[in-house]
Write a protein that holds these residues in place. Structure first.
Motif, PDB file in Angstrom:
ATOM      1  N   GLU A   1      -8.232   1.107  10.747  1.00  0.00           N
ATOM      2  CA  GLU A   1      -8.648   0.904   9.359  1.00  0.00           C
ATOM      3  C   GLU A   1      -7.484   0.684   8.399  1.00  0.00           C
ATOM      4  OE1 GLU A   1     -10.998   4.345   8.563  1.00  0.00           O
ATOM      5  OE2 GLU A   1     -12.615   3.736   9.923  1.00  0.00           O
ATOM      6  N   ALA A   2      -6.259   1.015   8.809  1.00  0.00           N
ATOM      7  CA  ALA A   2      -5.096   0.840   7.935  1.00  0.00           C
ATOM      8  C   ALA A   2      -4.996  -0.619   7.502  1.00  0.00           C
ATOM      9  CB  ALA A   2      -3.827   1.270   8.667  1.00  0.00           C
ATOM     10  N   THR A   3      -4.610  -0.834   6.255  1.00  0.00           N
ATOM     11  CA  THR A   3      -4.696  -2.170   5.679  1.00  0.00           C
ATOM     12  C   THR A   3      -3.502  -2.505   4.798  1.00  0.00           C
ATOM     13  OG1 THR A   3      -6.089  -3.613   4.301  1.00  0.00           O
ATOM     14  CG2 THR A   3      -5.981  -1.299   3.681  1.00  0.00           C
ATOM     15  N   THR A   4      -3.233  -3.798   4.649  1.00  0.00           N
ATOM     16  CA  THR A   4      -2.254  -4.270   3.669  1.00  0.00           C
ATOM     17  C   THR A   4      -2.945  -4.995   2.518  1.00  0.00           C
ATOM     18  OG1 THR A   4      -1.952  -6.340   4.899  1.00  0.00           O
ATOM     19  CG2 THR A   4      -0.410  -4.542   5.377  1.00  0.00           C
ATOM     20  N   SER A   5      -4.258  -4.937   2.478  1.00  0.00           N
ATOM     21  CA  SER A   5      -5.031  -5.606   1.428  1.00  0.00           C
ATOM     22  C   SER A   5      -5.139  -4.721   0.194  1.00  0.00           C
ATOM     23  CB  SER A   5      -6.437  -5.935   1.942  1.00  0.00           C
ATOM     24  OG  SER A   5      -7.309  -6.229   0.869  1.00  0.00           O
ATOM     25  N   GLY A   6      -4.650  -5.218  -0.939  1.00  0.00           N
ATOM     26  CA  GLY A   6      -4.764  -4.475  -2.178  1.00  0.00           C
ATOM     27  C   GLY A   6      -6.208  -4.205  -2.562  1.00  0.00           C
ATOM     28  N   VAL A   7      -7.075  -5.172  -2.284  1.00  0.00           N
ATOM     29  CA  VAL A   7      -8.499  -5.006  -2.594  1.00  0.00           C
ATOM     30  C   VAL A   7      -9.082  -3.853  -1.782  1.00  0.00           C
ATOM     31  CG1 VAL A   7     -10.787  -6.082  -2.438  1.00  0.00           C
ATOM     32  CG2 VAL A   7      -8.831  -7.416  -3.245  1.00  0.00           C
ATOM     33  N   ARG A   8      -8.757  -3.822  -0.500  1.00  0.00           N
ATOM     34  CA  ARG A   8      -9.262  -2.766   0.365  1.00  0.00           C
ATOM     35  C   ARG A   8      -8.677  -1.407  -0.013  1.00  0.00           C
ATOM     36  NH1 ARG A   8     -13.229  -0.359   2.401  1.00  0.00           N
ATOM     37  NH2 ARG A   8     -12.935   0.624   4.439  1.00  0.00           N
ATOM     38  N   VAL A   9      -7.402  -1.378  -0.392  1.00  0.00           N
ATOM     39  CA  VAL A   9      -6.778  -0.123  -0.839  1.00  0.00           C
ATOM     40  C   VAL A   9      -7.522   0.425  -2.053  1.00  0.00           C
ATOM     41  CG1 VAL A   9      -4.708   0.876  -1.884  1.00  0.00           C
ATOM     42  CG2 VAL A   9      -4.498  -0.607   0.114  1.00  0.00           C
ATOM     43  N   ARG A  10      -7.849  -0.446  -2.995  1.00  0.00           N
ATOM     44  CA  ARG A  10      -8.594   0.000  -4.184  1.00  0.00           C
ATOM     45  C   ARG A  10      -9.957   0.576  -3.792  1.00  0.00           C
ATOM     46  NH1 ARG A  10      -5.612  -4.363  -6.019  1.00  0.00           N
ATOM     47  NH2 ARG A  10      -4.428  -3.961  -7.946  1.00  0.00           N
ATOM     48  N   GLN A  11     -10.605  -0.037  -2.822  1.00  0.00           N
ATOM     49  CA  GLN A  11     -11.894   0.475  -2.353  1.00  0.00           C
ATOM     50  C   GLN A  11     -11.738   1.857  -1.714  1.00  0.00           C
ATOM     51  OE1 GLN A  11     -13.087  -2.654   0.322  1.00  0.00           O
ATOM     52  NE2 GLN A  11     -14.082  -3.867  -1.283  1.00  0.00           N
ATOM     53  N   LEU A  12     -10.735   1.994  -0.857  1.00  0.00           N
ATOM     54  CA  LEU A  12     -10.536   3.252  -0.148  1.00  0.00           C
ATOM     55  C   LEU A  12     -10.199   4.386  -1.100  1.00  0.00           C
ATOM     56  CD1 LEU A  12      -8.504   1.905   2.913  1.00  0.00           C
ATOM     57  CD2 LEU A  12     -10.789   2.928   2.993  1.00  0.00           C
ATOM     58  N   TRP A  13      -9.263   4.135  -2.028  1.00  0.00           N
ATOM     59  CA  TRP A  13      -8.890   5.204  -2.967  1.00  0.00           C
ATOM     60  C   TRP A  13      -9.916   5.359  -4.088  1.00  0.00           C
ATOM     61  CZ3 TRP A  13      -5.387   4.110   0.588  1.00  0.00           C
ATOM     62  CH2 TRP A  13      -4.540   5.134   1.001  1.00  0.00           C
ATOM     63  N   GLY A  14     -10.760   4.354  -4.285  1.00  0.00           N
ATOM     64  CA  GLY A  14     -11.886   4.533  -5.199  1.00  0.00           C
ATOM     65  C   GLY A  14     -12.865   5.549  -4.649  1.00  0.00           C
ATOM     66  N   ALA A  15     -13.045   5.523  -3.323  1.00  0.00           N
ATOM     67  CA  ALA A  15     -13.935   6.478  -2.660  1.00  0.00           C
ATOM     68  C   ALA A  15     -13.264   7.831  -2.452  1.00  0.00           C
ATOM     69  CB  ALA A  15     -14.398   5.916  -1.316  1.00  0.00           C
ATOM     70  N   HIS A  16     -11.930   7.842  -2.325  1.00  0.00           N
ATOM     71  CA  HIS A  16     -11.185   9.084  -2.055  1.00  0.00           C
ATOM     72  C   HIS A  16      -9.948   9.123  -2.956  1.00  0.00           C
ATOM     73  CE1 HIS A  16     -13.686   9.490   1.551  1.00  0.00           C
ATOM     74  NE2 HIS A  16     -13.380   8.235   1.827  1.00  0.00           N
ATOM     75  N   PRO A  17     -10.131   9.365  -4.251  1.00  0.00           N
ATOM     76  CA  PRO A  17      -9.029   9.225  -5.212  1.00  0.00           C
ATOM     77  C   PRO A  17      -7.877  10.204  -5.033  1.00  0.00           C
ATOM     78  CG  PRO A  17     -10.956  10.195  -6.262  1.00  0.00           C
ATOM     79  CD  PRO A  17     -11.404   9.727  -4.910  1.00  0.00           C
ATOM     80  N   ASP A  18      -8.092  11.308  -4.330  1.00  0.00           N
ATOM     81  CA  ASP A  18      -7.019  12.290  -4.123  1.00  0.00           C
ATOM     82  C   ASP A  18      -6.348  12.142  -2.761  1.00  0.00           C
ATOM     83  OD1 ASP A  18      -7.338  13.754  -6.605  1.00  0.00           O
ATOM     84  OD2 ASP A  18      -9.239  14.466  -5.779  1.00  0.00           O
ATOM     85  N   ALA A  19      -6.745  11.137  -2.008  1.00  0.00           N
ATOM     86  CA  ALA A  19      -6.261  10.992  -0.631  1.00  0.00           C
ATOM     87  C   ALA A  19      -4.751  10.850  -0.565  1.00  0.00           C
ATOM     88  CB  ALA A  19      -6.917   9.777   0.024  1.00  0.00           C
ATOM     89  N   SER A  20      -4.171  11.505   0.431  1.00  0.00           N
ATOM     90  CA  SER A  20      -2.761  11.284   0.744  1.00  0.00           C
ATOM     91  C   SER A  20      -2.597   9.861   1.274  1.00  0.00           C
ATOM     92  CB  SER A  20      -2.293  12.283   1.807  1.00  0.00           C
ATOM     93  OG  SER A  20      -2.345  13.600   1.316  1.00  0.00           O
ATOM     94  N   ILE A  21      -1.360   9.378   1.238  1.00  0.00           N
ATOM     95  CA  ILE A  21      -1.077   8.029   1.708  1.00  0.00           C
ATOM     96  C   ILE A  21      -0.468   8.109   3.105  1.00  0.00           C
ATOM     97  CG2 ILE A  21       0.192   5.895   1.281  1.00  0.00           C
ATOM     98  CD1 ILE A  21       0.267   6.748  -1.706  1.00  0.00           C
ATOM     99  N   ILE A  22      -1.190   7.601   4.077  1.00  0.00           N
ATOM    100  CA  ILE A  22      -0.750   7.585   5.467  1.00  0.00           C
ATOM    101  C   ILE A  22      -0.150   6.217   5.787  1.00  0.00           C
ATOM    102  CG2 ILE A  22      -1.487   7.773   7.884  1.00  0.00           C
ATOM    103  CD1 ILE A  22      -1.738  10.416   6.355  1.00  0.00           C
ATOM    104  N   LEU A  23       1.075   6.216   6.318  1.00  0.00           N
ATOM    105  CA  LEU A  23       1.729   4.975   6.754  1.00  0.00           C
ATOM    106  C   LEU A  23       1.875   4.999   8.272  1.00  0.00           C
ATOM    107  CD1 LEU A  23       4.707   4.767   4.194  1.00  0.00           C
ATOM    108  CD2 LEU A  23       2.430   3.735   3.972  1.00  0.00           C
ATOM    109  N   PRO A  24       1.183   4.121   8.992  1.00  0.00           N
ATOM    110  CA  PRO A  24       1.332   4.087  10.451  1.00  0.00           C
ATOM    111  C   PRO A  24       2.726   3.632  10.870  1.00  0.00           C
ATOM    112  CG  PRO A  24      -0.664   2.936   9.731  1.00  0.00           C
ATOM    113  CD  PRO A  24       0.161   3.180   8.515  1.00  0.00           C
ATOM    114  N   ALA A  25       3.305   4.336  11.822  1.00  0.00           N
ATOM    115  CA  ALA A  25       4.569   3.905  12.417  1.00  0.00           C
ATOM    116  C   ALA A  25       4.272   2.927  13.558  1.00  0.00           C
ATOM    117  CB  ALA A  25       5.345   5.112  12.935  1.00  0.00           C
TER     118      ALA A  25
END
Length: 201
Positions: A58-82
């Motif tokens: 599910e990890a994404t580089t899409s700004g649109v998708r990021v807005r959707q994800l953090w819109g649903a979970h506004p306090d979420a930590s930011i996970i960066l896959p290695a």
């Protein structure tokens, strides 16, 4: 935690750095206690693990998708896959600071360097050296299993600023932030000698 800052950082990582991002659990206060939002009292990575078991997909580089994800979970930590745009060499804070000072004196190119609430420093390097690292350390004269040095590659992740993570309520922060000059992190082979030496000390 400033929700706007979290969203802005997640978008910046995705759009400016082309780092894939995924939402993670965060720390919550309940009756004077600080717990992970996953609800497990025995959580081993409070505020520092992905929301979804499918985070790697599910990890994404899409700004649109990021807005959707953090819109649903506004306090979420930011996970960066290695294992994609970067891998990470993870060491104790003291060893990391010693290595960082030595690398800077040597004029070595450095990528971003992250500090965690667990008193660890994480050096971003080019991906792909996960299997070779133990042999590199052995050739330098140390036994990998004797050093407090971890290599985070494919299937692993880091928690990026300004997320709150760890048993102590505190934010992760950049020791050396991602900027245009370090867009491409160095090869792990260029950094491993000073880092392993500092860990051995």
């Amino acid at each position: 935690m400033d929700r706007e800052a979290l969203l802005a950082a997640a978008i910046r990582y995705a759009e400016d750095r082309h780092w894939q991002v995924a939402p993670g659990h965060h720390l919550v206060r309940r009756d004077a206690r600080v717990l992970c939002s996953c609800g497990r009292l025995d959580c081993t990575r409070p505020g520092a693990h992905p929301l979804s078991s499918d985070w790697a997909v599910e990890a994404t580089t899409s700004g649109v998708r990021v807005r959707q994800l953090w819109g649903a979970h506004p306090d979420a930590s930011i996970i960066l896959p290695a294992g994609r745009m970067f891998d990470v060499i993870d060491v104790p804070e003291l060893a990391g600071c010693l290595a960082l000072a030595r690398l800077e004196r040597q004029g070595k190119q450095l990528g971003p360097v992250l500090s965690t609430p667990g008193r660890r420093l994480q050096f971003f390097v080019l991906p792909g050296m996960q299997k070779q690292l133990p042999d590199l350390v052995r050739r330098l004269g140390w036994k990998p299993e004797r050093l407090d040095l971890r290599y985070l590659g494919k299937g692993e992740y880091v928690v990026a600023p300004p997320s709150n993570a760890g048993l102590a309520l505190g934010a992760t922060h950049w020791v050396r932030p991602p900027v245009e000059a370090n867009r491409w992190p160095p090869d792990a082979r260029e950094l491993i000698a000073p880092i392993a030496y500092a860990c051995a000390r």
